[in-house]
Motif scaffolding. Structure first.
Motif, PDB file in Angstrom:
ATOM      1  N   ALA A 154     110.228  43.571  62.282  1.00  0.00           N
ATOM      2  CA  ALA A 154     109.480  42.441  61.896  1.00  0.00           C
ATOM      3  C   ALA A 154     108.747  41.993  63.464  1.00  0.00           C
ATOM      4  O   ALA A 154     108.756  40.877  63.723  1.00  0.00           O
ATOM      5  CB  ALA A 154     110.223  41.402  61.283  1.00  0.00           C
ATOM      6  N   ASP A 155     108.619  42.979  64.224  1.00  0.00           N
ATOM      7  CA  ASP A 155     108.316  42.602  65.623  1.00  0.00           C
ATOM      8  C   ASP A 155     106.622  42.573  65.859  1.00  0.00           C
ATOM      9  O   ASP A 155     106.502  42.861  67.188  1.00  0.00           O
ATOM     10  CB  ASP A 155     109.066  43.785  66.475  1.00  0.00           C
ATOM     11  CG  ASP A 155     108.798  45.081  66.014  1.00  0.00           C
ATOM     12  OD1 ASP A 155     108.226  45.351  64.831  1.00  0.00           O
ATOM     13  OD2 ASP A 155     109.130  46.066  66.790  1.00  0.00           O
ATOM     14  N   GLY A 156     105.969  42.050  64.947  1.00  0.00           N
ATOM     15  CA  GLY A 156     104.709  41.618  65.159  1.00  0.00           C
ATOM     16  C   GLY A 156     103.638  42.754  65.610  1.00  0.00           C
ATOM     17  O   GLY A 156     104.041  43.741  65.499  1.00  0.00           O
ATOM     18  N   THR A 157     102.440  42.152  66.181  1.00  0.00           N
ATOM     19  CA  THR A 157     101.205  43.036  66.370  1.00  0.00           C
ATOM     20  C   THR A 157     101.512  44.269  67.127  1.00  0.00           C
ATOM     21  O   THR A 157     101.084  45.641  66.935  1.00  0.00           O
ATOM     22  CB  THR A 157     100.302  42.364  67.122  1.00  0.00           C
ATOM     23  OG1 THR A 157     100.113  40.994  66.119  1.00  0.00           O
ATOM     24  CG2 THR A 157      99.066  43.056  67.336  1.00  0.00           C
ATOM     25  N   ALA A 316     109.352  48.015  57.627  1.00  0.00           N
ATOM     26  CA  ALA A 316     108.405  46.989  58.629  1.00  0.00           C
ATOM     27  C   ALA A 316     107.935  46.042  57.469  1.00  0.00           C
ATOM     28  O   ALA A 316     107.657  46.223  56.543  1.00  0.00           O
ATOM     29  CB  ALA A 316     107.553  47.557  59.543  1.00  0.00           C
ATOM     30  N   LEU A 317     107.554  44.887  58.291  1.00  0.00           N
ATOM     31  CA  LEU A 317     106.594  43.904  57.391  1.00  0.00           C
ATOM     32  C   LEU A 317     105.893  42.971  58.376  1.00  0.00           C
ATOM     33  O   LEU A 317     105.789  43.174  59.584  1.00  0.00           O
ATOM     34  CB  LEU A 317     107.954  42.761  56.723  1.00  0.00           C
ATOM     35  CG  LEU A 317     108.850  42.073  57.502  1.00  0.00           C
ATOM     36  CD1 LEU A 317     108.170  40.977  58.321  1.00  0.00           C
ATOM     37  CD2 LEU A 317     109.783  41.416  56.751  1.00  0.00           C
ATOM     38  N   GLY A 318     104.992  42.146  57.882  1.00  0.00           N
ATOM     39  CA  GLY A 318     104.135  41.354  58.541  1.00  0.00           C
ATOM     40  C   GLY A 318     103.080  41.973  59.437  1.00  0.00           C
ATOM     41  O   GLY A 318     102.788  43.215  59.070  1.00  0.00           O
ATOM     42  N   ALA A 323      98.516  43.679  60.927  1.00  0.00           N
ATOM     43  CA  ALA A 323      98.036  42.590  61.965  1.00  0.00           C
ATOM     44  C   ALA A 323      96.700  42.021  61.361  1.00  0.00           C
ATOM     45  O   ALA A 323      95.799  42.508  61.329  1.00  0.00           O
ATOM     46  CB  ALA A 323      97.976  43.402  63.290  1.00  0.00           C
ATOM     47  N   THR A 324      96.916  40.568  61.290  1.00  0.00           N
ATOM     48  CA  THR A 324      95.709  40.068  60.543  1.00  0.00           C
ATOM     49  C   THR A 324      95.267  39.063  61.707  1.00  0.00           C
ATOM     50  O   THR A 324      95.892  37.993  61.990  1.00  0.00           O
ATOM     51  CB  THR A 324      96.280  39.242  59.333  1.00  0.00           C
ATOM     52  OG1 THR A 324      96.742  40.220  58.434  1.00  0.00           O
ATOM     53  CG2 THR A 324      95.161  38.661  58.409  1.00  0.00           C
ATOM     54  N   PRO A 325      94.078  38.806  62.046  1.00  0.00           N
ATOM     55  CA  PRO A 325      93.377  37.691  62.784  1.00  0.00           C
ATOM     56  C   PRO A 325      93.670  36.533  62.055  1.00  0.00           C
ATOM     57  O   PRO A 325      93.765  36.602  60.752  1.00  0.00           O
ATOM     58  CB  PRO A 325      91.943  38.228  62.988  1.00  0.00           C
ATOM     59  CG  PRO A 325      91.789  39.600  62.568  1.00  0.00           C
ATOM     60  CD  PRO A 325      93.134  39.939  61.527  1.00  0.00           C
TER      61      PRO A 325
HETATM   62  C1  LIG Z   1      95.997  30.781  66.862  1.00  0.00           C
HETATM   63  C2  LIG Z   1      96.656  31.600  65.561  1.00  0.00           C
HETATM   64  C3  LIG Z   1      96.691  30.821  64.585  1.00  0.00           C
HETATM   65  C4  LIG Z   1      97.196  31.359  63.444  1.00  0.00           C
HETATM   66  N1  LIG Z   1      97.166  30.632  62.126  1.00  0.00           N
HETATM   67  C5  LIG Z   1      97.522  31.063  61.107  1.00  0.00           C
HETATM   68  C6  LIG Z   1      97.401  30.345  59.827  1.00  0.00           C
HETATM   69  O1  LIG Z   1      97.121  29.301  59.734  1.00  0.00           O
HETATM   70  N2  LIG Z   1      98.171  30.906  58.751  1.00  0.00           N
HETATM   71  C7  LIG Z   1      98.813  32.115  58.815  1.00  0.00           C
HETATM   72  O2  LIG Z   1      99.319  32.515  57.669  1.00  0.00           O
HETATM   73  N3  LIG Z   1      98.809  32.945  59.834  1.00  0.00           N
HETATM   74  C8  LIG Z   1      98.202  32.347  60.872  1.00  0.00           C
HETATM   75  N4  LIG Z   1      98.326  33.007  62.070  1.00  0.00           N
HETATM   76  C9  LIG Z   1      98.659  34.580  62.174  1.00  0.00           C
HETATM   77  C10 LIG Z   1     100.449  34.303  62.138  1.00  0.00           C
HETATM   78  O3  LIG Z   1     100.815  33.630  63.205  1.00  0.00           O
HETATM   79  C11 LIG Z   1     100.928  35.792  62.133  1.00  0.00           C
HETATM   80  O4  LIG Z   1     100.269  36.760  61.264  1.00  0.00           O
HETATM   81  C12 LIG Z   1     102.618  35.811  61.907  1.00  0.00           C
HETATM   82  O5  LIG Z   1     103.064  34.954  62.806  1.00  0.00           O
HETATM   83  C13 LIG Z   1     103.161  37.170  61.567  1.00  0.00           C
HETATM   84  O6  LIG Z   1     104.398  37.014  61.331  1.00  0.00           O
HETATM   85  P1  LIG Z   1     105.314  38.204  61.973  1.00  0.00           P
HETATM   86  O7  LIG Z   1     106.658  37.639  61.449  1.00  0.00           O
HETATM   87  O8  LIG Z   1     104.693  39.451  61.294  1.00  0.00           O
HETATM   88  O9  LIG Z   1     105.180  38.302  63.565  1.00  0.00           O
HETATM   89  P2  LIG Z   1     105.157  37.228  64.803  1.00  0.00           P
HETATM   90  O10 LIG Z   1     105.386  35.964  63.974  1.00  0.00           O
HETATM   91  O11 LIG Z   1     104.515  37.459  65.555  1.00  0.00           O
HETATM   92  O12 LIG Z   1     106.777  37.526  65.352  1.00  0.00           O
HETATM   93  C14 LIG Z   1     107.236  38.739  65.752  1.00  0.00           C
HETATM   94  C15 LIG Z   1     108.322  38.373  66.712  1.00  0.00           C
HETATM   95  O13 LIG Z   1     108.996  39.734  67.109  1.00  0.00           O
HETATM   96  C16 LIG Z   1     109.374  39.438  68.329  1.00  0.00           C
HETATM   97  N5  LIG Z   1     109.437  40.787  69.175  1.00  0.00           N
HETATM   98  C17 LIG Z   1     108.265  41.469  69.523  1.00  0.00           C
HETATM   99  N6  LIG Z   1     108.754  42.780  69.957  1.00  0.00           N
HETATM  100  C18 LIG Z   1     110.143  42.725  70.161  1.00  0.00           C
HETATM  101  C19 LIG Z   1     111.018  43.585  70.700  1.00  0.00           C
HETATM  102  N7  LIG Z   1     110.618  44.766  71.048  1.00  0.00           N
HETATM  103  N8  LIG Z   1     112.175  43.142  70.502  1.00  0.00           N
HETATM  104  C20 LIG Z   1     112.657  42.007  69.829  1.00  0.00           C
HETATM  105  N9  LIG Z   1     111.724  40.965  69.385  1.00  0.00           N
HETATM  106  C21 LIG Z   1     110.724  41.549  69.458  1.00  0.00           C
HETATM  107  C22 LIG Z   1     108.215  38.353  69.035  1.00  0.00           C
HETATM  108  O14 LIG Z   1     109.060  37.740  70.228  1.00  0.00           O
HETATM  109  C23 LIG Z   1     108.261  37.674  67.816  1.00  0.00           C
HETATM  110  O15 LIG Z   1     109.259  36.418  67.614  1.00  0.00           O
HETATM  111  C24 LIG Z   1      97.741  32.516  63.205  1.00  0.00           C
HETATM  112  C25 LIG Z   1      97.809  33.506  64.913  1.00  0.00           C
HETATM  113  C26 LIG Z   1      97.175  32.765  65.593  1.00  0.00           C
HETATM  114  C27 LIG Z   1      97.389  33.443  66.949  1.00  0.00           C
END
Ligand SMILES: Cc1cc2nc3c(=O)[nH]c(=O)nc-3n(C[C@H](O)[C@H](O)[C@H](O)COP(=O)(O)OP(=O)(O)OC[C@H]3O[C@@H](n4cnc5c(N)ncnc54)[C@H](O)[C@@H]3O)c2cc1C
Length: 417
Positions: A154-157, A316-318, A323-325
């Motif tokens: 769940a470590d994002g983009t 994985a998730l999210g 990865a979604t703008p």
């Molecule tokens: C300006 C902006 C506005 C947005 N507005 C919206 C909105 O209104 N509504 C909406 O639904 N979405 C919105 N989004 C998108 C949304 O923020 C993301 O789609 C969402 O946060 C994805 O969640 P996630 O848990 O997959 O990843 P994230 O929330 O990005 O979390 C990933 C986590 O993984 C951690 N990480 C990364 N690599 C490692 C590693 N190697 N080891 C340990 N930890 C790690 C990071 O520190 C982070 O905490 C917006 C994004 C932006 C930039």
């Protein structure tokens, strides 16, 4: 079952909270050392995301979230402007909307509290492999490692886990660079407060310049009237804006700037594209410390391209997968829905059948990811189209025409809902 979640962002924390509540042994690792050190913008959660969250966290956490959130049903219709401040159209009636806007910091903090001691901060994962018993194992920069029955990236983009599974990156730059900032409503002139109103707006102009202005008021427009439960970091009506430009050497250079210098450079870019001065007041009067850059990354909009790996004990998730703008405001909601779906698929499943359960989860996640990406990329493509050799003059020519038609068709709507 022991589950290791890599990443304590929105999706990873939601999953951690849900698994913990369901009696699973879970540990969430995040590289950050402070959950509140996250973007200062807000997140829109639609009804599907809220329903998913409701199934993952305790009722009190849900009430605290709603008491900290701004209800869209209390907002006026969204407005679309052009770069000269002319109204091009209106969004749908929001009076029946169940969606809310919440500070990203508040959402992440509440989710982290729900995970409690199972969240380990300051732990950056560097890779994943298999231990001598055939179980998945994540490794850290300090040479230590942890094994589990299931590892969830769940470590994002720029996910380490999804890149390992896919044998390469799962997303690429979408061609747009974004900058966000916060402006208290009270910092604007009375005329500009009136023009922007208690609503979100989107302004577009030639050459790919666009300005989204979101309205957040978790106190006056609270989704749940229980101020004693509020954990909102926004304490008064606030515009949270996002400026967007096509990626180029010139716009990429803006990323080197911070604070007042970045704010001034953004204003210069919009002025260069002939935006009317009053449309820029929201940027000019922003808190300079709140102004920050973010890059748009996007995965494929085709479900078949997402999570291109065989199901197993690492998933994985999210954003790690899809990865979604932020242009549809759906990325965080999709990550939360992934978390709820994954938790449901693991419920009551014998340990030996985990890979099959993961396969069923991933099939649904691919469809969910493709849906939100398709919605988000529509706006990205529209913005980029205004930057093409034909699109730029067409935008300049069409904006006044559309504005004139809008004035004739909807003369009374500008002032209210
Ligand atoms: C300006 C902006 C506005 C947005 N507005 C919206 C909105 O209104 N509504 C909406 O639904 N979405 C919105 N989004 C998108 C949304 O923020 C993301 O789609 C969402 O946060 C994805 O969640 P996630 O848990 O997959 O990843 P994230 O929330 O990005 O979390 C990933 C986590 O993984 C951690 N990480 C990364 N690599 C490692 C590693 N190697 N080891 C340990 N930890 C790690 C990071 O520190 C982070 O905490 C917006 C994004 C932006 C930039």
């Amino acid at each position: 079952m022991r589950v290791v979640v890599v990443g304590g962002g929105i999706g990873g924390l939601a999953l951690g909270a849900g698994l913990r509540a369901g009696g699973h042994e879970v540990v969430v690792f995040d590289r950050d050392t402070d959950v509140a050190a996250t973007g200062g913008y807000h997140i829109t959660l639609d009804e599907r995301a809220l329903a998913a969250l409701d199934g993952l966290v305790a009722a009190r956490t849900m009430r605290r979230l709603l008491a900290s959130a701004s209800a869209l049903r209390l907002r006026e219709r969204d407005v679309f402007w052009d770069y000269r401040g002319r109204v091009l159209g209106y969004g749908p009636d929001l009076s029946a909307s169940g969606s809310v806007d919440v500070d990203r910091i508040t959402l992440r903090t509440l989710l982290a509290e729900a995970v409690g001691e199972d969240l380990r901060l300051g732990r950056a994962v560097t890779g994943v492999d298999t231990d001598q018993d055939g179980r998945p194992r994540v490794g850290f920069g300090d040479g230590t490692s942890v094994s589990a029955d299931l590892v969830v990236g769940a470590d994002g983009t720029h996910s380490v886990i999804a890149a390992h599974l896919a044998a390469g990156p799962t997303s690429r730059p979408a061609g747009i660079i974004g900058f966000s900032g916060r402006t208290p409503r009270a910092a604007l002139t009375a005329a500009e407060q009136q023009r922007l109103g208690a609503r979100s707006t989107m302004g577009i102009g030639p050459r790919g310049a666009a300005l989204y202005v979101g309205f957040l008021d978790p106190v006056g427009n609270a989704a749940l009237d229980a101020p004693e439960l509020s954990a909102s970091v926004t304490t008064g009506p606030t515009y949270i804006w996002g400026a967007m430009f096509p990626e180029s050497a010139r716009t990429a250079a803006l990323r080197e700037l911070t604070g007042p210098a970045l704010r001034t450079a953004l204003l210069d870019r919009f002025r260069h594209h002939r935006w009317a001065e009053h449309t820029l007041q929201v940027i000019a009067r922003a808190d300079p410390d709140s102004v920050a850059a973010f890059r748009f990354n996007a995965a494929s909009t085709r479900a078949a391209d997402l999570a291109p790996w065989a199901a197993g004990r690492v998933t994985a998730l999210g954003d790690a997968v899809h990865a979604t703008p932020p242009t549809a405001g759906m990325g965080a909601g999709a990550a939360i829905r992934d978390a709820a779906d994954l938790r449901d698929h693991l419920d009551g499943v014998p340990e030996a059948l985990v890979p099959e359960a993961i396969g069923r989860y991933e099939e649904r996640m691919r469809r969910r990811g493709a849906e939100v990406l398709t919605a988000a990329m529509k706006t990205v493509r529209l913005i980029l189209a205004t930057d093409s050799p034909l699109g730029a003059p067409a935008t300049a020519a069409l904006c006044p025409l559309i504005a004139a038609v809008t004035r004739l068709r909807l003369p009374a709507r500008g002032a209210g809902r």
